[in-house]
Design a protein around this motif. Sequence first.
Motif, PDB file in Angstrom:
ATOM      1  N   SER A  62      13.319 -10.648  54.939  1.00 46.56           N
ATOM      2  CA  SER A  62      11.925  -9.964  55.497  1.00 46.56           C
ATOM      3  C   SER A  62      11.841 -10.088  57.035  1.00 46.56           C
ATOM      4  CB  SER A  62      10.317 -11.044  54.848  1.00 46.56           C
ATOM      5  OG  SER A  62      11.227 -10.845  53.399  1.00 46.56           O
ATOM      6  N   ILE A  63      10.900  -9.155  57.560  1.00 40.72           N
ATOM      7  CA  ILE A  63      10.853  -9.528  58.812  1.00 40.72           C
ATOM      8  C   ILE A  63       8.883  -8.676  58.550  1.00 40.72           C
ATOM      9  CG2 ILE A  63      10.467  -8.527  61.045  1.00 40.72           C
ATOM     10  CD1 ILE A  63      12.012 -10.895  60.551  1.00 40.72           C
ATOM     11  N   ASP A  64       7.878  -9.100  59.433  1.00 40.51           N
ATOM     12  CA  ASP A  64       6.803  -8.791  59.431  1.00 40.51           C
ATOM     13  C   ASP A  64       6.330  -7.794  60.533  1.00 40.51           C
ATOM     14  OD1 ASP A  64       6.679  -8.886  56.446  1.00 40.51           O
ATOM     15  OD2 ASP A  64       5.117 -11.373  56.990  1.00 40.51           O
TER      16      ASP A  64
ATOM     17  N   LEU B  93      25.725 -11.098  59.363  1.00 42.11           N
ATOM     18  CA  LEU B  93      26.097 -10.307  58.162  1.00 42.11           C
ATOM     19  C   LEU B  93      26.466  -8.977  58.465  1.00 42.11           C
ATOM     20  CD1 LEU B  93      22.550 -11.686  55.746  1.00 42.11           C
ATOM     21  CD2 LEU B  93      25.668 -11.362  55.466  1.00 42.11           C
ATOM     22  N   LEU B  94      26.069  -8.340  59.804  1.00 39.38           N
ATOM     23  CA  LEU B  94      26.347  -7.389  60.328  1.00 39.38           C
ATOM     24  C   LEU B  94      28.136  -6.978  60.754  1.00 39.38           C
ATOM     25  CD1 LEU B  94      23.043  -5.921  61.579  1.00 39.38           C
ATOM     26  CD2 LEU B  94      23.714  -5.262  59.622  1.00 39.38           C
ATOM     27  N   SER B  95      27.961  -8.121  61.386  1.00 33.72           N
ATOM     28  CA  SER B  95      29.494  -8.395  61.733  1.00 33.72           C
ATOM     29  C   SER B  95      30.641  -8.361  61.091  1.00 33.72           C
ATOM     30  CB  SER B  95      29.670  -9.645  62.656  1.00 33.72           C
ATOM     31  OG  SER B  95      28.364  -9.281  63.902  1.00 33.72           O
ATOM     32  N   ASN B  96      30.355  -8.862  59.473  1.00 38.46           N
ATOM     33  CA  ASN B  96      30.590  -8.966  58.688  1.00 38.46           C
ATOM     34  C   ASN B  96      30.876  -7.604  57.715  1.00 38.46           C
ATOM     35  OD1 ASN B  96      32.100 -11.712  57.969  1.00 38.46           O
ATOM     36  ND2 ASN B  96      30.649 -12.480  59.211  1.00 38.46           N
ATOM     37  N   GLY B  97      30.717  -7.272  58.118  1.00 35.23           N
ATOM     38  CA  GLY B  97      29.959  -5.149  57.501  1.00 35.23           C
ATOM     39  C   GLY B  97      29.770  -5.861  56.051  1.00 35.23           C
ATOM     40  N   GLN B  98      28.118  -6.375  55.790  1.00 32.62           N
ATOM     41  CA  GLN B  98      27.174  -6.077  55.381  1.00 32.62           C
ATOM     42  C   GLN B  98      26.181  -5.276  55.617  1.00 32.62           C
ATOM     43  OE1 GLN B  98      28.597  -7.757  52.502  1.00 32.62           O
ATOM     44  NE2 GLN B  98      26.797  -9.075  52.151  1.00 32.62           N
ATOM     45  N   HIS B  99      25.269  -4.914  54.888  1.00 32.72           N
ATOM     46  CA  HIS B  99      24.132  -4.349  55.448  1.00 32.72           C
ATOM     47  C   HIS B  99      22.884  -5.200  54.407  1.00 32.72           C
ATOM     48  CE1 HIS B  99      25.813  -0.492  55.242  1.00 32.72           C
ATOM     49  NE2 HIS B  99      27.102  -0.749  54.281  1.00 32.72           N
ATOM     50  N   CYS B 100      21.776  -5.361  55.300  1.00 37.52           N
ATOM     51  CA  CYS B 100      20.759  -6.031  55.363  1.00 37.52           C
ATOM     52  C   CYS B 100      19.484  -6.110  55.549  1.00 37.52           C
ATOM     53  CB  CYS B 100      20.799  -7.857  56.303  1.00 37.52           C
ATOM     54  SG  CYS B 100      19.576  -8.729  56.113  1.00 37.52           S
ATOM     55  N   GLY B 101      18.945  -4.720  54.786  1.00 38.57           N
ATOM     56  CA  GLY B 101      17.881  -4.385  54.872  1.00 38.57           C
ATOM     57  C   GLY B 101      15.849  -5.599  55.169  1.00 38.57           C
ATOM     58  N   PHE B 102      14.996  -5.298  55.266  1.00 39.91           N
ATOM     59  CA  PHE B 102      13.940  -5.684  55.546  1.00 39.91           C
ATOM     60  C   PHE B 102      12.956  -5.127  54.136  1.00 39.91           C
ATOM     61  CE2 PHE B 102      15.736  -7.026  59.652  1.00 39.91           C
ATOM     62  CZ  PHE B 102      15.488  -7.530  59.489  1.00 39.91           C
ATOM     63  N   ILE B 103      11.772  -6.372  54.097  1.00 35.29           N
ATOM     64  CA  ILE B 103      10.857  -6.322  53.703  1.00 35.29           C
ATOM     65  C   ILE B 103      10.079  -6.197  54.758  1.00 35.29           C
ATOM     66  CG2 ILE B 103       8.797  -6.759  51.304  1.00 35.29           C
ATOM     67  CD1 ILE B 103      11.228  -6.982  49.889  1.00 35.29           C
ATOM     68  N   MET B 104       8.502  -5.161  54.772  1.00 30.83           N
ATOM     69  CA  MET B 104       8.295  -6.000  55.814  1.00 30.83           C
ATOM     70  C   MET B 104       5.838  -5.693  54.702  1.00 30.83           C
ATOM     71  SD  MET B 104       5.868  -3.907  58.892  1.00 30.83           S
ATOM     72  CE  MET B 104       4.464  -4.772  59.616  1.00 30.83           C
ATOM     73  N   VAL B 105       5.418  -7.295  54.259  1.00 30.09           N
ATOM     74  CA  VAL B 105       4.547  -6.792  53.591  1.00 30.09           C
ATOM     75  C   VAL B 105       3.157  -6.735  55.040  1.00 30.09           C
ATOM     76  CG1 VAL B 105       2.785  -8.873  52.827  1.00 30.09           C
ATOM     77  CG2 VAL B 105       4.807  -9.024  52.427  1.00 30.09           C
TER      78      VAL B 105
ATOM     79  N   ASN C  72      16.549  -0.316  58.220  1.00 33.90           N
ATOM     80  CA  ASN C  72      16.184   0.471  57.328  1.00 33.90           C
ATOM     81  C   ASN C  72      15.477  -1.118  56.880  1.00 33.90           C
ATOM     82  OD1 ASN C  72      17.672   1.713  56.763  1.00 33.90           O
ATOM     83  ND2 ASN C  72      18.694   1.233  55.855  1.00 33.90           N
ATOM     84  N   TYR C  73      13.900  -0.385  56.192  1.00 31.95           N
ATOM     85  CA  TYR C  73      13.157  -1.679  55.628  1.00 31.95           C
ATOM     86  C   TYR C  73      11.707  -0.616  54.967  1.00 31.95           C
ATOM     87  CZ  TYR C  73       9.536   0.117  58.857  1.00 31.95           C
ATOM     88  OH  TYR C  73       8.066   1.027  59.454  1.00 31.95           O
ATOM     89  N   ASN C  74      11.417  -1.841  53.622  1.00 32.84           N
ATOM     90  CA  ASN C  74      10.314  -0.947  52.981  1.00 32.84           C
ATOM     91  C   ASN C  74       9.076  -1.886  53.232  1.00 32.84           C
ATOM     92  OD1 ASN C  74       9.331   0.144  51.105  1.00 32.84           O
ATOM     93  ND2 ASN C  74       9.532  -1.117  49.271  1.00 32.84           N
ATOM     94  N   MET C  75       7.440  -1.588  53.045  1.00 34.72           N
ATOM     95  CA  MET C  75       6.891  -1.794  53.388  1.00 34.72           C
ATOM     96  C   MET C  75       5.860  -2.447  51.804  1.00 34.72           C
ATOM     97  SD  MET C  75       5.081   0.078  56.041  1.00 34.72           S
ATOM     98  CE  MET C  75       5.741   1.663  55.347  1.00 34.72           C
ATOM     99  N   ASN C  76       5.410  -3.894  51.369  1.00 30.40           N
ATOM    100  CA  ASN C  76       4.886  -4.403  50.067  1.00 30.40           C
ATOM    101  C   ASN C  76       3.457  -4.654  50.774  1.00 30.40           C
ATOM    102  OD1 ASN C  76       7.288  -3.549  48.850  1.00 30.40           O
ATOM    103  ND2 ASN C  76       7.498  -6.061  48.760  1.00 30.40           N
ATOM    104  N   PRO C  77       2.424  -4.020  50.069  1.00 34.39           N
ATOM    105  CA  PRO C  77       0.696  -4.165  50.752  1.00 34.39           C
ATOM    106  C   PRO C  77       0.677  -5.495  49.993  1.00 34.39           C
ATOM    107  CG  PRO C  77       0.951  -1.953  49.619  1.00 34.39           C
ATOM    108  CD  PRO C  77       2.258  -2.675  49.411  1.00 34.39           C
ATOM    109  N   TYR C  78      -0.069  -6.566  50.823  1.00 34.02           N
ATOM    110  CA  TYR C  78       0.000  -8.358  50.061  1.00 34.02           C
ATOM    111  C   TYR C  78      -1.605  -7.747  49.067  1.00 34.02           C
ATOM    112  CZ  TYR C  78      -2.934 -12.090  50.636  1.00 34.02           C
ATOM    113  OH  TYR C  78      -3.265 -13.858  50.311  1.00 34.02           O
TER     114      TYR C  78
END
Length: 374
Positions: free
Chosen positions: A105-107, A128-140, A162-168
């Motif tokens: 998560s990153i807001d 994580l990215l350097s090890n071939g992982q993907h890591c997206g974000f949730i923004m509240v 990539n990220y998604n937005m979740n309303p508080y």
Amino acid sequence: MPTDICNMNCVYCFHNSHHEKVGKMSLETLHRLYDITLKEYEQVTFIWHGGEPLVMGISFFQKAIEMQKAYKNVKIQNRMQSNLTLLTDEMVEFLSANHFGVGTSIDGVLNDQLRGNTSTVLANRDKLLSNGQHCGFIMVLSAKNIDTLIQSYEMFKQLNANYNMNPYVSTPTEHNVELLLDAEHTTEKLIEFYEYWKKDSLCNIQVGYFERILKHILSGEKSVCKYNSCLGKWMGVRYNGDIVPCNRYFPPEYSYGNVWNLNTISEAFNSEGFKKLLSEAIERRRKCAKCPIFNFCSGGCNNVALNENGISNNMGTSCRIAISVYQYIFKDMISLKSNPTLYNGNNPQIQRLLSRQRKLSDNHHDIHTDTYRS
């Protein structure tokens, strides 16, 4: 949820008011969960959540994966939602080697004020990215950052994330007025952001909030739990074996029991707590049935409803925002149907979705008209 312990103190976290941030799951409890679950299903997904799951340390997860290998006739997926601040190089290698999907998560541009540890989270995501992982974000989304949507989007673009937005949504016992969203203002800012996003020819990331709406408008596709009925498909298991509807807080009357009191995990769906949740969700969805976007949201998230108007009621703030934004984007797609060149040269992510839809449809229909009722 192998622990309620968390090393952070985010301003909107429901754990602050409902859990004491103590306790860790024993291997015995985890084995019990595996034993009553993995013998019953052909496919199971574990989302390691919390609290902060990395509090458990790498040895717990090494044993957790080793224990899974004893169950040969089930396909198992593992994901993790972590704040990443406790991520070690050893854990990065472990997660990558065992094919964990990882999210954090990153807001947005105000993350340091709302969550903190921005530089640490971003540095560990880079590992994580350097090890071939993907890591997206949730923004509240809250009243604190709702006016920063475009600036935050540009930040996520720079991060290629990539990220998604979740309303508080506040809980009844933690009613943080400073964070509460105003439905009209939030809708205005989301539509303003949508107009900016759709015209951005340099868009290099997926904004989940808009893409999920567009996928449903174009093809009727739904992929997120709060817009499907999760009941009978998902549950949360706390560190002590208590079974609850999901990782979010529900009062004790919605308890599904405990792993030590069940012979099979599906028995949880016969519990009095599950029956109460189901009956109240059905009552709400009956009220929602005539809503123009019911086919999209299916009555929405039970936990959001619980915290806004009660599980059996609709038309809370989140509901009103979703209706207004969906209707706006749907009408925008109708204009696209009459003018197919409208998005030429604009957002490549929209072009990708349109191209994907045309491949799915033999008739090349651009709008899935059954998804919206005027």
